[in-house]
Design a protein around this motif. Structure first.
Motif, PDB file in Angstrom:
ATOM      1  N   VAL A 252     135.040 -23.890  -3.912  1.00 42.85           N
ATOM      2  CA  VAL A 252     134.791 -22.689  -4.698  1.00 42.85           C
ATOM      3  C   VAL A 252     134.983 -23.037  -6.170  1.00 42.85           C
ATOM      4  O   VAL A 252     136.005 -23.614  -6.549  1.00 42.85           O
ATOM      5  CB  VAL A 252     135.735 -21.538  -4.287  1.00 42.85           C
ATOM      6  CG1 VAL A 252     135.488 -20.320  -5.175  1.00 42.85           C
ATOM      7  CG2 VAL A 252     135.550 -21.183  -2.816  1.00 42.85           C
ATOM      8  N   ALA A 253     133.985 -22.730  -6.990  1.00 48.63           N
ATOM      9  CA  ALA A 253     134.054 -23.009  -8.422  1.00 48.63           C
ATOM     10  C   ALA A 253     133.892 -21.707  -9.189  1.00 48.63           C
ATOM     11  O   ALA A 253     133.009 -20.902  -8.885  1.00 48.63           O
ATOM     12  CB  ALA A 253     132.963 -23.993  -8.830  1.00 48.63           C
ATOM     13  N   ARG A 254     134.731 -21.537 -10.193  1.00 50.70           N
ATOM     14  CA  ARG A 254     134.695 -20.314 -11.000  1.00 50.70           C
ATOM     15  C   ARG A 254     134.392 -20.664 -12.448  1.00 50.70           C
ATOM     16  O   ARG A 254     134.862 -21.671 -12.973  1.00 50.70           O
ATOM     17  CB  ARG A 254     136.025 -19.568 -10.892  1.00 50.70           C
ATOM     18  CG  ARG A 254     136.290 -19.029  -9.498  1.00 50.70           C
ATOM     19  CD  ARG A 254     137.640 -18.334  -9.391  1.00 50.70           C
ATOM     20  NE  ARG A 254     137.813 -17.708  -8.079  1.00 50.70           N
ATOM     21  CZ  ARG A 254     138.242 -18.361  -6.998  1.00 50.70           C
ATOM     22  NH1 ARG A 254     138.554 -19.652  -7.079  1.00 50.70           N
ATOM     23  NH2 ARG A 254     138.353 -17.730  -5.846  1.00 50.70           N
ATOM     24  N   GLY A 255     133.607 -19.809 -13.068  1.00 46.76           N
ATOM     25  CA  GLY A 255     133.260 -20.009 -14.463  1.00 46.76           C
ATOM     26  C   GLY A 255     132.825 -18.719 -15.101  1.00 46.76           C
ATOM     27  O   GLY A 255     132.821 -17.651 -14.475  1.00 46.76           O
ATOM     28  N   GLN A 256     132.405 -18.831 -16.360  1.00 48.29           N
ATOM     29  CA  GLN A 256     131.925 -17.647 -17.070  1.00 48.29           C
ATOM     30  C   GLN A 256     130.416 -17.467 -16.912  1.00 48.29           C
ATOM     31  O   GLN A 256     129.921 -16.341 -16.939  1.00 48.29           O
ATOM     32  CB  GLN A 256     132.289 -17.753 -18.552  1.00 48.29           C
ATOM     33  CG  GLN A 256     133.791 -17.811 -18.807  1.00 48.29           C
ATOM     34  CD  GLN A 256     134.105 -17.896 -20.284  1.00 48.29           C
ATOM     35  OE1 GLN A 256     133.819 -16.985 -21.050  1.00 48.29           O
ATOM     36  NE2 GLN A 256     134.683 -19.021 -20.699  1.00 48.29           N
ATOM     37  N   HIS A 257     129.699 -18.584 -16.763  1.00 48.61           N
ATOM     38  CA  HIS A 257     128.247 -18.537 -16.592  1.00 48.61           C
ATOM     39  C   HIS A 257     127.847 -19.601 -15.573  1.00 48.61           C
ATOM     40  O   HIS A 257     128.592 -20.551 -15.312  1.00 48.61           O
ATOM     41  CB  HIS A 257     127.523 -18.794 -17.909  1.00 48.61           C
ATOM     42  CG  HIS A 257     127.609 -17.661 -18.877  1.00 48.61           C
ATOM     43  ND1 HIS A 257     126.599 -16.754 -19.075  1.00 48.61           N
ATOM     44  CD2 HIS A 257     128.619 -17.267 -19.707  1.00 48.61           C
ATOM     45  CE1 HIS A 257     126.965 -15.871 -19.980  1.00 48.61           C
ATOM     46  NE2 HIS A 257     128.186 -16.163 -20.382  1.00 48.61           N
ATOM     47  N   VAL A 258     126.655 -19.443 -15.023  1.00 47.54           N
ATOM     48  CA  VAL A 258     126.102 -20.445 -14.110  1.00 47.54           C
ATOM     49  C   VAL A 258     124.654 -20.702 -14.501  1.00 47.54           C
ATOM     50  O   VAL A 258     123.907 -19.764 -14.820  1.00 47.54           O
ATOM     51  CB  VAL A 258     126.213 -20.012 -12.632  1.00 47.54           C
ATOM     52  CG1 VAL A 258     125.461 -18.707 -12.374  1.00 47.54           C
ATOM     53  CG2 VAL A 258     125.688 -21.111 -11.699  1.00 47.54           C
ATOM     54  N   ILE A 259     124.280 -21.970 -14.529  1.00 45.71           N
ATOM     55  CA  ILE A 259     122.882 -22.375 -14.741  1.00 45.71           C
ATOM     56  C   ILE A 259     122.352 -22.907 -13.411  1.00 45.71           C
ATOM     57  O   ILE A 259     122.867 -23.905 -12.891  1.00 45.71           O
ATOM     58  CB  ILE A 259     122.771 -23.464 -15.822  1.00 45.71           C
ATOM     59  CG1 ILE A 259     123.238 -22.926 -17.174  1.00 45.71           C
ATOM     60  CG2 ILE A 259     121.329 -23.966 -15.929  1.00 45.71           C
ATOM     61  CD1 ILE A 259     123.275 -23.975 -18.283  1.00 45.71           C
ATOM     62  N   VAL A 260     121.368 -22.229 -12.864  1.00 45.95           N
ATOM     63  CA  VAL A 260     120.756 -22.667 -11.611  1.00 45.95           C
ATOM     64  C   VAL A 260     119.564 -23.549 -11.971  1.00 45.95           C
ATOM     65  O   VAL A 260     118.507 -23.058 -12.368  1.00 45.95           O
ATOM     66  CB  VAL A 260     120.329 -21.470 -10.749  1.00 45.95           C
ATOM     67  CG1 VAL A 260     119.694 -21.951  -9.440  1.00 45.95           C
ATOM     68  CG2 VAL A 260     121.530 -20.571 -10.463  1.00 45.95           C
ATOM     69  N   ALA A 261     119.762 -24.854 -11.856  1.00 44.02           N
ATOM     70  CA  ALA A 261     118.753 -25.836 -12.268  1.00 44.02           C
ATOM     71  C   ALA A 261     118.008 -26.353 -11.036  1.00 44.02           C
ATOM     72  O   ALA A 261     118.001 -27.551 -10.744  1.00 44.02           O
ATOM     73  CB  ALA A 261     119.397 -26.974 -13.037  1.00 44.02           C
ATOM     74  N   LEU A 262     117.391 -25.435 -10.322  1.00 43.41           N
ATOM     75  CA  LEU A 262     116.641 -25.737  -9.110  1.00 43.41           C
ATOM     76  C   LEU A 262     115.241 -25.150  -9.241  1.00 43.41           C
ATOM     77  O   LEU A 262     115.027 -24.203 -10.004  1.00 43.41           O
ATOM     78  CB  LEU A 262     117.320 -25.130  -7.879  1.00 43.41           C
ATOM     79  CG  LEU A 262     118.787 -25.470  -7.624  1.00 43.41           C
ATOM     80  CD1 LEU A 262     119.301 -24.671  -6.427  1.00 43.41           C
ATOM     81  CD2 LEU A 262     118.959 -26.962  -7.387  1.00 43.41           C
ATOM     82  N   SER A 263     114.306 -25.680  -8.472  1.00 44.91           N
ATOM     83  CA  SER A 263     112.993 -25.059  -8.417  1.00 44.91           C
ATOM     84  C   SER A 263     113.143 -23.612  -7.956  1.00 44.91           C
ATOM     85  O   SER A 263     114.109 -23.258  -7.257  1.00 44.91           O
ATOM     86  CB  SER A 263     112.090 -25.820  -7.444  1.00 44.91           C
ATOM     87  OG  SER A 263     112.561 -25.655  -6.117  1.00 44.91           O
ATOM     88  N   ALA A 442     120.887 -23.879 -21.732  1.00 44.66           N
ATOM     89  CA  ALA A 442     122.168 -24.191 -22.360  1.00 44.66           C
ATOM     90  C   ALA A 442     122.353 -23.394 -23.641  1.00 44.66           C
ATOM     91  O   ALA A 442     123.467 -22.952 -23.964  1.00 44.66           O
ATOM     92  CB  ALA A 442     122.257 -25.692 -22.642  1.00 44.66           C
ATOM     93  N   GLY A 443     121.263 -23.189 -24.382  1.00 43.94           N
ATOM     94  CA  GLY A 443     121.342 -22.393 -25.596  1.00 43.94           C
ATOM     95  C   GLY A 443     121.675 -20.940 -25.307  1.00 43.94           C
ATOM     96  O   GLY A 443     122.440 -20.303 -26.052  1.00 43.94           O
ATOM     97  N   GLU A 444     121.110 -20.409 -24.225  1.00 44.65           N
ATOM     98  CA  GLU A 444     121.437 -19.034 -23.835  1.00 44.65           C
ATOM     99  C   GLU A 444     122.924 -18.887 -23.546  1.00 44.65           C
ATOM    100  O   GLU A 444     123.580 -17.932 -23.987  1.00 44.65           O
ATOM    101  CB  GLU A 444     120.641 -18.641 -22.584  1.00 44.65           C
ATOM    102  CG  GLU A 444     119.146 -18.507 -22.787  1.00 44.65           C
ATOM    103  CD  GLU A 444     118.398 -18.412 -21.471  1.00 44.65           C
ATOM    104  OE1 GLU A 444     117.173 -18.196 -21.506  1.00 44.65           O
ATOM    105  OE2 GLU A 444     119.026 -18.570 -20.381  1.00 44.65           O
ATOM    106  N   VAL A 445     123.458 -19.857 -22.793  1.00 42.47           N
ATOM    107  CA  VAL A 445     124.880 -19.809 -22.433  1.00 42.47           C
ATOM    108  C   VAL A 445     125.749 -19.883 -23.681  1.00 42.47           C
ATOM    109  O   VAL A 445     126.686 -19.081 -23.867  1.00 42.47           O
ATOM    110  CB  VAL A 445     125.220 -20.953 -21.464  1.00 42.47           C
ATOM    111  CG1 VAL A 445     126.723 -21.095 -21.315  1.00 42.47           C
ATOM    112  CG2 VAL A 445     124.570 -20.709 -20.114  1.00 42.47           C
TER     113      VAL A 445
END
Length: 451
Positions: A252-263, A442-445
């Motif tokens: 389990v990973a927790r963060g403030q944002h997530v980038i889904v870098a998948l098709s 990355a810029g959005e984040v």
């Protein structure tokens, strides 16, 4: 585990996004389902000193970000071999060398040039940030690219060549792609003439010393233990201030944002709580991955060069419809890459390997002579069977998708951001597009976290 930004996927886009996040002073964590990094980039060694590029392989003259990245990582490049004549077999003709083919079909080729100019003109009317706002978007999105091609009433040779080249780029039959989607793809790549070019200005002019996989491997090494392999993401939970990412193995990973870098297809197979907006889900249901396969014939030397041939073929007999000389820069061995895309990948990719190998060698003999009958090594790779890609090169949109659902392709959903080459507005479908998408996400984040 925790980090400022969780990145799902260690393909080129995910790794580059993570590096951009780190450079912005934030802490990334990359979760990759596979046991390797690279995604749709895969350099495979078939024998000591002999590599094949099962995945992405080339960059073009205008792929400035990829060139800069390779230079920064200390990875050299070399020019794609282009000298000599291509060979053609179309519409029942015997194999012809390029000069005799051009002499026999100069009028048909002039018609092809005119069709490419029309595509240039039409694609130039598609706004990259909002293709649905093109003046003729509704008209173009209502028909397939195949219907448009039929309407041009081109001479048979010109029509066949344009169809072969288009399928070679999109990796699906033209009947499965809307005209608007094809025009958008051409526009993201600098419009049609440049995209179809094989030499200066094209998309396949340059290769990487030691293989393309060196790039994602170097990016992963720079991120160190921030990259975790074998962690398929199953669920992404979000609230107003954080995200929680659940992996199949229990991590389990927790963060403030997530980038889904998948098709888009693979991104849609993750569960989201709360669910994504319906328009985003409807969009990804309509963006299937394309069908592509690469087969490599390796020889002791690139013997076709002595015969004045470039190693490029164009054929409507197949199994391969196009090929390239992919010998190393020092020509220490010879290698022909034979492409199977769209229907060819779907059909011949399901044949037993021995039968496919025999058919491809027979085709190579037709084009390059009897010495092609005895390769030292044969290897091929098909992408739809790979569980963490499910197809290559990219995703495509059929009729009605851009105008009804396209607005949901790139905007974040709260703290969830999207990064893959399919979401790029420059060179979508290419490695250059993967970097374009990563920089945007990355810029959005960084912007949101600064707020």
């Amino acid at each position: 585990m925790s980090a400022d930004v969780i990145v799902v996927g260690a393909g080129l886009s995910g790794l580059y996004a993570a590096r951009e996040v780190l450079r912005a002073g934030l802490e990334p964590l990359v979760l990759e389902a596979d046991d390797r990094v690279g995604g749709r980039i895969l350099t495979q060694q078939v024998a000591p000193g002999i590599d094949v590029e099962i995945g992405a392989q080339w960059i073009g003259d205008t792929h400035h970000r990829m060139r800069a990245l390779a230079a920064e990582l200390g990875i050299g490049t070399f020019a794609q071999f282009e000298e000599g004549e291509a060979t053609y077999e179309l519409l029942g003709s015997p194999v012809l060398r390029e000069n005799e083919f051009h002499a026999a079909h100069r009028h048909e080729l002039a018609a092809l040039d005119q069709a490419l100019e029309r595509l240039d003109e039409l694609s130039g009317q598609v706004p990259l940030e909002a293709p649905w706002d093109a003046e003729r978007a509704a008209e173009w999105d209502a028909v397939t690219a195949a219907r448009w091609l039929d309407s041009q009433q081109l001479p048979p040779v010109a029509e066949r060549l344009l169809e072969i080249c288009t399928v070679g780029i999109l990796a699906v039959p033209m009947a499965e792609v809307s005209l608007l989607d094809m025009l958008y793809n051409l526009q993201t790549c600098g419009v049609g003439a440049q995209l179809f070019a094989e030499s200066e200005g094209g998309a396949q002019t340059t290769r990487f010393d030691g293989g393309t996989s060196r790039i994602p491997q170097a990016l992963a090494e720079s991120l160190g233990d921030r990259v975790l392999l074998g962690q398929p993401v199953m669920l992404i939970e979000r609230d107003e201030t954080s995200v929680t990412v659940h992996c199949r193995g229990g991590l389990v990973a927790r963060g403030q944002h997530v980038i889904v870098a998948l098709s888009p297809t693979l991104a849609s197979r993750i569960m989201y709580d709360p669910p994504l907006p319906g328009v985003r889900d409807q969009l990804t249901q309509r963006m299937p991955q394309a069908s592509a396969m690469k087969a490599f014939l390796t020889y002791d030397e690139p013997f076709w060069r002595a015969d004045g041939l470039s190693g490029q073929l164009i054929s409507d007999i197949g199994p391969s419809r196009m090929s390239n000389d992919t010998s190393p820069a020092d020509a220490s061995y010879g290698q022909v890459l034979m492409f199977l895309e769209g229907e060819q990948a779907r059909t011949f990719g399901r044949w037993p390997e021995a039968e496919r190998r025999e058919a491809l060698i027979a085709e190579a003999v037709r084009h390059f002579g009897p010495r092609a009958a005895s390769p030292t090594h044969y290897v091929d790779g098909e992408w739809s069977d790979r569980p963490w890609t499910r197809g290559c090169y990219n995703a495509n949109m059929g009729p009605g998708v851009w105008t009804n659902f396209g607005r949901a392709l790139t905007p974040p959903v709260g703290p969830i951001h999207w990064a893959s080459t399919e979401t790029a507005t420059r060179w979508s479908g290419y490695m250059e597009g993967a970097l374009d998408a990563a920089i945007r996400a990355a810029g959005e984040v960084a912007t949101q976290l600064r707020r």
